[in-house]
Design an enzyme around this catalytic site. Sequence first.
Site, short mmCIF file in Angstrom:
data_model
loop_
_atom_site.label_atom_id
_atom_site.label_comp_id
_atom_site.label_asym_id
_atom_site.label_seq_id
_atom_site.Cartn_x
_atom_site.Cartn_y
_atom_site.Cartn_z
N SER A 236 0.83 -1.20 0.00
CA SER A 236 0.00 0.00 0.00
C SER A 236 0.87 1.26 0.00
O SER A 236 1.68 1.44 -0.91
CB SER A 236 -0.96 -0.03 1.19
OG SER A 236 -1.96 0.94 1.08
N ASP B 292 -9.93 -5.47 -4.11
CA ASP B 292 -9.41 -4.41 -3.23
C ASP B 292 -10.33 -3.21 -3.29
O ASP B 292 -10.45 -2.56 -4.33
CB ASP B 292 -8.00 -4.03 -3.66
CG ASP B 292 -7.27 -3.16 -2.65
OD1 ASP B 292 -7.96 -2.39 -1.93
OD2 ASP B 292 -6.04 -3.23 -2.57
N HIS C 11 -7.63 -5.76 0.21
CA HIS C 11 -6.43 -4.96 0.43
C HIS C 11 -5.48 -5.60 1.44
O HIS C 11 -4.26 -5.52 1.29
CB HIS C 11 -6.84 -3.56 0.92
CG HIS C 11 -5.73 -2.56 0.90
ND1 HIS C 11 -5.12 -2.15 -0.27
CD2 HIS C 11 -5.10 -1.89 1.91
CE1 HIS C 11 -4.18 -1.27 0.01
NE2 HIS C 11 -4.15 -1.09 1.32
#
Length: 280
Positions: free
Chosen positions: A151, A223, A252
Amino acid sequence: MRSLSIFGLTVASLYLGFCLFLYFYQSRLIFHPKSLIGLTPSEVALESEDVWLPVVSGGRIHGWWLPGAHPSRTLLYLHGNGGNIGVNLEHARRFQQMGFSVFLFDYRGYGLSEGPFPNEARVYEDANAAWDYLIQTRNIQPADIYLYGHSLGGAIAIELATHQPQVAGLIVQGSFTSMQAAATAVGRYQLIPLRLLLTQRFDSLSKVKDLKMPLFYIHGLDDAEVPADMSRQLYEASPQPKELWLVPMAGHNDLARIAGQTYFDQVQDFLEIRTQAQTP
Protein backbone atom coordinates in the site's frame (compact mmCIF):
# COMPACT_ATOMS: atom_id res chain seq x y z
CA MET A 1 -31.56 37.64 -3.42
CA ARG A 2 -29.98 38.65 -0.14
CA SER A 3 -30.72 35.18 1.28
CA LEU A 4 -29.17 33.56 -1.78
CA SER A 5 -26.08 35.74 -1.41
CA ILE A 6 -25.70 34.80 2.24
CA PHE A 7 -26.16 31.14 1.36
CA GLY A 8 -23.55 31.38 -1.41
CA LEU A 9 -21.06 33.09 0.89
CA THR A 10 -21.65 30.42 3.54
CA VAL A 11 -21.06 27.60 1.06
CA ALA A 12 -17.96 29.33 -0.31
CA SER A 13 -16.59 29.85 3.20
CA LEU A 14 -17.19 26.22 4.11
CA TYR A 15 -15.55 25.07 0.88
CA LEU A 16 -12.54 27.31 1.43
CA GLY A 17 -12.30 26.19 5.05
CA PHE A 18 -12.35 22.54 4.02
CA CYS A 19 -9.63 23.17 1.41
CA LEU A 20 -7.47 24.89 4.03
CA PHE A 21 -8.06 21.98 6.42
CA LEU A 22 -6.92 19.52 3.75
CA TYR A 23 -3.85 21.59 2.96
CA PHE A 24 -2.62 21.93 6.52
CA TYR A 25 -3.77 18.59 7.96
CA GLN A 26 -3.38 16.21 5.02
CA SER A 27 -0.69 14.22 6.80
CA ARG A 28 -3.21 13.42 9.54
CA LEU A 29 -5.62 12.11 6.93
CA ILE A 30 -2.96 9.96 5.20
CA PHE A 31 -1.06 8.46 8.13
CA HIS A 32 -2.83 6.47 10.83
CA PRO A 33 -0.15 5.31 13.28
CA LYS A 34 -0.83 3.12 16.30
CA SER A 35 1.46 3.10 19.34
CA LEU A 36 0.35 -0.16 20.90
CA ILE A 37 2.06 -3.19 19.35
CA GLY A 38 -0.43 -6.03 19.55
CA LEU A 39 1.84 -8.90 18.48
CA THR A 40 5.57 -9.42 19.02
CA PRO A 41 7.97 -12.08 17.73
CA SER A 42 8.32 -13.66 21.18
CA GLU A 43 4.58 -14.29 21.31
CA VAL A 44 4.79 -16.48 18.20
CA ALA A 45 8.13 -18.10 19.11
CA LEU A 46 9.91 -16.25 16.30
CA GLU A 47 13.62 -15.54 16.65
CA SER A 48 14.25 -11.80 16.42
CA GLU A 49 16.45 -8.91 17.45
CA ASP A 50 15.22 -5.48 18.52
CA VAL A 51 16.83 -2.71 16.49
CA TRP A 52 16.93 1.00 17.25
CA LEU A 53 18.23 3.43 14.64
CA PRO A 54 18.77 7.20 14.94
CA VAL A 55 17.43 9.39 12.15
CA VAL A 56 19.42 12.39 10.99
CA SER A 57 16.58 14.92 11.35
CA GLY A 58 15.70 13.71 14.86
CA GLY A 59 14.14 10.81 16.66
CA ARG A 60 14.81 7.13 16.07
CA ILE A 61 13.08 4.18 14.48
CA HIS A 62 12.42 0.80 16.03
CA GLY A 63 12.31 -2.49 14.18
CA TRP A 64 12.78 -6.24 14.32
CA TRP A 65 15.47 -8.22 12.57
CA LEU A 66 14.12 -11.67 11.73
CA PRO A 67 16.99 -13.94 10.63
CA GLY A 68 16.32 -16.30 7.73
CA ALA A 69 17.89 -19.43 6.33
CA HIS A 70 19.04 -18.15 2.93
CA PRO A 71 22.36 -16.24 3.15
CA SER A 72 21.75 -14.13 0.03
CA ARG A 73 18.13 -13.12 0.66
CA THR A 74 17.30 -10.11 2.82
CA LEU A 75 13.96 -8.32 2.67
CA LEU A 76 13.41 -4.72 3.74
CA TYR A 77 9.72 -4.62 4.67
CA LEU A 78 7.91 -1.28 4.30
CA HIS A 79 4.42 -1.37 5.77
CA GLY A 80 1.37 0.71 4.94
CA ASN A 81 -0.19 3.79 6.50
CA GLY A 82 -2.07 2.11 9.36
CA GLY A 83 -1.14 0.16 12.47
CA ASN A 84 2.50 -0.70 13.07
CA ILE A 85 4.94 -3.60 12.75
CA GLY A 86 2.86 -5.77 15.09
CA VAL A 87 0.03 -5.80 12.55
CA ASN A 88 2.51 -6.79 9.83
CA LEU A 89 4.43 -9.46 11.72
CA GLU A 90 2.48 -12.43 10.38
CA HIS A 91 3.03 -11.37 6.80
CA ALA A 92 6.69 -10.66 7.43
CA ARG A 93 6.91 -14.16 8.84
CA ARG A 94 5.75 -15.56 5.49
CA PHE A 95 8.84 -14.08 3.84
CA GLN A 96 11.02 -15.39 6.64
CA GLN A 97 9.60 -18.85 5.98
CA MET A 98 10.69 -18.46 2.36
CA GLY A 99 14.27 -18.11 3.56
CA PHE A 100 14.50 -14.33 3.73
CA SER A 101 16.06 -12.48 6.61
CA VAL A 102 13.53 -9.71 7.18
CA PHE A 103 14.00 -6.23 8.59
CA LEU A 104 10.60 -4.92 9.60
CA PHE A 105 10.49 -1.44 11.12
CA ASP A 106 8.13 1.36 12.07
CA TYR A 107 8.28 4.85 10.67
CA ARG A 108 8.62 7.62 13.24
CA GLY A 109 5.30 8.10 15.00
CA TYR A 110 4.36 4.42 14.65
CA GLY A 111 4.76 1.77 17.33
CA LEU A 112 7.78 2.40 19.51
CA SER A 113 9.55 4.62 16.97
CA GLU A 114 10.20 8.09 18.30
CA GLY A 115 9.93 11.41 16.53
CA PRO A 116 7.55 13.86 14.85
CA PHE A 117 4.32 12.88 13.15
CA PRO A 118 5.07 11.26 9.77
CA ASN A 119 4.92 12.95 6.41
CA GLU A 120 6.19 12.02 2.95
CA ALA A 121 9.71 13.37 3.41
CA ARG A 122 10.08 11.78 6.85
CA VAL A 123 9.03 8.27 5.84
CA TYR A 124 11.49 8.43 2.93
CA GLU A 125 14.18 9.40 5.43
CA ASP A 126 13.18 6.54 7.72
CA ALA A 127 13.42 4.08 4.81
CA ASN A 128 16.90 5.39 4.02
CA ALA A 129 17.94 4.86 7.66
CA ALA A 130 16.71 1.27 7.47
CA TRP A 131 18.61 0.75 4.22
CA ASP A 132 21.81 2.15 5.73
CA TYR A 133 21.42 -0.24 8.66
CA LEU A 134 21.37 -3.23 6.34
CA ILE A 135 24.35 -2.01 4.33
CA GLN A 136 26.54 -0.50 7.02
CA THR A 137 25.72 -2.48 10.16
CA ARG A 138 24.66 -5.84 8.74
CA ASN A 139 27.21 -5.58 5.92
CA ILE A 140 24.71 -6.91 3.39
CA GLN A 141 25.41 -6.35 -0.28
CA PRO A 142 22.75 -4.30 -2.10
CA ALA A 143 22.41 -7.09 -4.69
CA ASP A 144 21.18 -9.39 -1.89
CA ILE A 145 18.44 -7.03 -0.67
CA TYR A 146 14.83 -7.14 -1.85
CA LEU A 147 12.42 -4.31 -1.15
CA TYR A 148 8.81 -5.10 -0.24
CA GLY A 149 6.14 -2.46 0.19
CA HIS A 150 2.44 -2.78 0.88
CA SER A 151 0.00 0.00 0.00
CA LEU A 152 1.63 3.29 1.09
CA GLY A 153 4.74 1.23 1.79
CA GLY A 154 4.81 0.38 -1.91
CA ALA A 155 5.19 4.07 -2.76
CA ILE A 156 8.00 4.34 -0.19
CA ALA A 157 9.68 1.24 -1.63
CA ILE A 158 9.48 2.67 -5.15
CA GLU A 159 11.05 5.93 -3.99
CA LEU A 160 13.88 4.05 -2.26
CA ALA A 161 14.40 1.84 -5.33
CA THR A 162 14.92 4.89 -7.55
CA HIS A 163 18.00 5.70 -5.45
CA GLN A 164 19.20 2.11 -5.04
CA PRO A 165 19.11 0.57 -8.55
CA GLN A 166 21.41 -2.27 -7.50
CA VAL A 167 18.81 -3.98 -5.28
CA ALA A 168 17.95 -7.59 -6.07
CA GLY A 169 14.26 -6.90 -6.72
CA LEU A 170 11.19 -4.91 -5.77
CA ILE A 171 7.82 -6.34 -4.68
CA VAL A 172 4.94 -3.86 -4.55
CA GLN A 173 1.60 -5.09 -3.20
CA GLY A 174 -1.73 -3.28 -3.25
CA SER A 175 -0.21 0.11 -3.97
CA PHE A 176 -1.38 3.17 -5.89
CA THR A 177 -0.16 5.33 -8.75
CA SER A 178 -0.20 8.58 -6.77
CA MET A 179 -1.84 10.00 -3.68
CA GLN A 180 -4.02 12.25 -5.83
CA ALA A 181 -5.28 9.30 -7.86
CA ALA A 182 -5.85 7.21 -4.72
CA ALA A 183 -7.85 9.98 -3.06
CA THR A 184 -10.16 10.42 -6.05
CA ALA A 185 -10.50 6.73 -6.94
CA VAL A 186 -12.43 5.89 -3.80
CA GLY A 187 -15.08 8.51 -4.47
CA ARG A 188 -13.77 11.35 -2.33
CA TYR A 189 -12.51 14.85 -3.02
CA GLN A 190 -13.71 15.03 -6.64
CA LEU A 191 -14.71 18.67 -6.16
CA ILE A 192 -11.45 19.58 -4.43
CA PRO A 193 -8.42 20.92 -6.41
CA LEU A 194 -6.10 18.22 -5.05
CA ARG A 195 -3.41 18.97 -7.63
CA LEU A 196 -2.99 22.39 -6.03
CA LEU A 197 -3.48 21.35 -2.40
CA LEU A 198 -1.49 18.13 -2.11
CA THR A 199 1.96 18.38 -0.60
CA GLN A 200 2.10 14.63 0.14
CA ARG A 201 2.17 13.44 -3.46
CA PHE A 202 3.68 9.93 -3.40
CA ASP A 203 3.77 10.04 -7.20
CA SER A 204 4.90 6.49 -7.98
CA LEU A 205 3.68 6.50 -11.58
CA SER A 206 6.21 9.16 -12.56
CA LYS A 207 9.05 7.18 -10.95
CA VAL A 208 8.63 3.57 -12.06
CA LYS A 209 9.90 4.20 -15.59
CA ASP A 210 13.37 4.74 -14.11
CA LEU A 211 13.57 1.54 -12.07
CA LYS A 212 16.44 -0.82 -12.92
CA MET A 213 15.63 -4.00 -10.98
CA PRO A 214 13.20 -6.91 -11.48
CA LEU A 215 9.69 -5.82 -10.48
CA PHE A 216 6.74 -7.76 -9.11
CA TYR A 217 3.37 -6.05 -8.73
CA ILE A 218 0.68 -7.85 -6.70
CA HIS A 219 -2.91 -6.72 -6.24
CA GLY A 220 -6.23 -8.14 -5.11
CA LEU A 221 -9.02 -7.81 -7.66
CA ASP A 222 -11.51 -7.15 -4.85
CA ASP A 223 -9.41 -4.41 -3.23
CA ALA A 224 -11.93 -1.78 -2.11
CA GLU A 225 -9.27 0.68 -0.90
CA VAL A 226 -6.89 0.81 -3.86
CA PRO A 227 -8.25 -0.25 -7.27
CA ALA A 228 -6.33 -3.09 -8.91
CA ASP A 229 -6.09 -1.03 -12.09
CA MET A 230 -3.48 1.11 -10.33
CA SER A 231 -1.08 -1.83 -10.22
CA ARG A 232 -1.82 -2.41 -13.90
CA GLN A 233 -0.84 1.19 -14.61
CA LEU A 234 2.37 0.89 -12.59
CA TYR A 235 3.19 -2.36 -14.37
CA GLU A 236 2.59 -0.90 -17.83
CA ALA A 237 4.77 2.13 -17.06
CA SER A 238 7.64 0.00 -15.73
CA PRO A 239 10.57 -1.41 -17.71
CA GLN A 240 11.37 -5.12 -18.01
CA PRO A 241 11.89 -7.49 -16.27
CA LYS A 242 8.51 -7.22 -14.57
CA GLU A 243 5.57 -9.34 -13.47
CA LEU A 244 1.96 -8.57 -12.53
CA TRP A 245 -0.18 -10.89 -10.43
CA LEU A 246 -3.85 -10.03 -9.89
CA VAL A 247 -5.51 -12.22 -7.27
CA PRO A 248 -9.24 -13.00 -7.58
CA MET A 249 -11.42 -12.51 -4.47
CA ALA A 250 -8.55 -10.87 -2.56
CA GLY A 251 -8.90 -7.50 -0.84
CA HIS A 252 -6.43 -4.96 0.43
CA ASN A 253 -5.20 -6.73 3.57
CA ASP A 254 -6.11 -10.40 3.08
CA LEU A 255 -4.39 -11.21 -0.21
CA ALA A 256 -1.72 -13.58 1.13
CA ARG A 257 -4.29 -15.44 3.22
CA ILE A 258 -6.65 -15.79 0.28
CA ALA A 259 -3.87 -16.91 -2.07
CA GLY A 260 -2.41 -19.41 0.42
CA GLN A 261 0.40 -21.57 -0.95
CA THR A 262 0.12 -19.81 -4.30
CA TYR A 263 1.53 -16.68 -2.66
CA PHE A 264 4.70 -18.58 -1.75
CA ASP A 265 4.88 -20.09 -5.24
CA GLN A 266 4.50 -16.75 -6.99
CA VAL A 267 7.24 -15.12 -4.92
CA GLN A 268 9.54 -18.06 -5.62
CA ASP A 269 8.84 -17.69 -9.33
CA PHE A 270 9.75 -14.01 -9.06
CA LEU A 271 13.05 -14.94 -7.41
CA GLU A 272 13.76 -17.18 -10.40
CA ILE A 273 13.10 -14.27 -12.75
CA ARG A 274 15.55 -12.17 -10.80
CA THR A 275 18.16 -14.93 -11.03
CA GLN A 276 17.63 -15.26 -14.79
CA ALA A 277 17.90 -11.49 -15.22
CA GLN A 278 21.31 -11.56 -13.58
CA THR A 279 22.57 -14.45 -15.68
CA PRO A 280 24.90 -13.21 -18.46
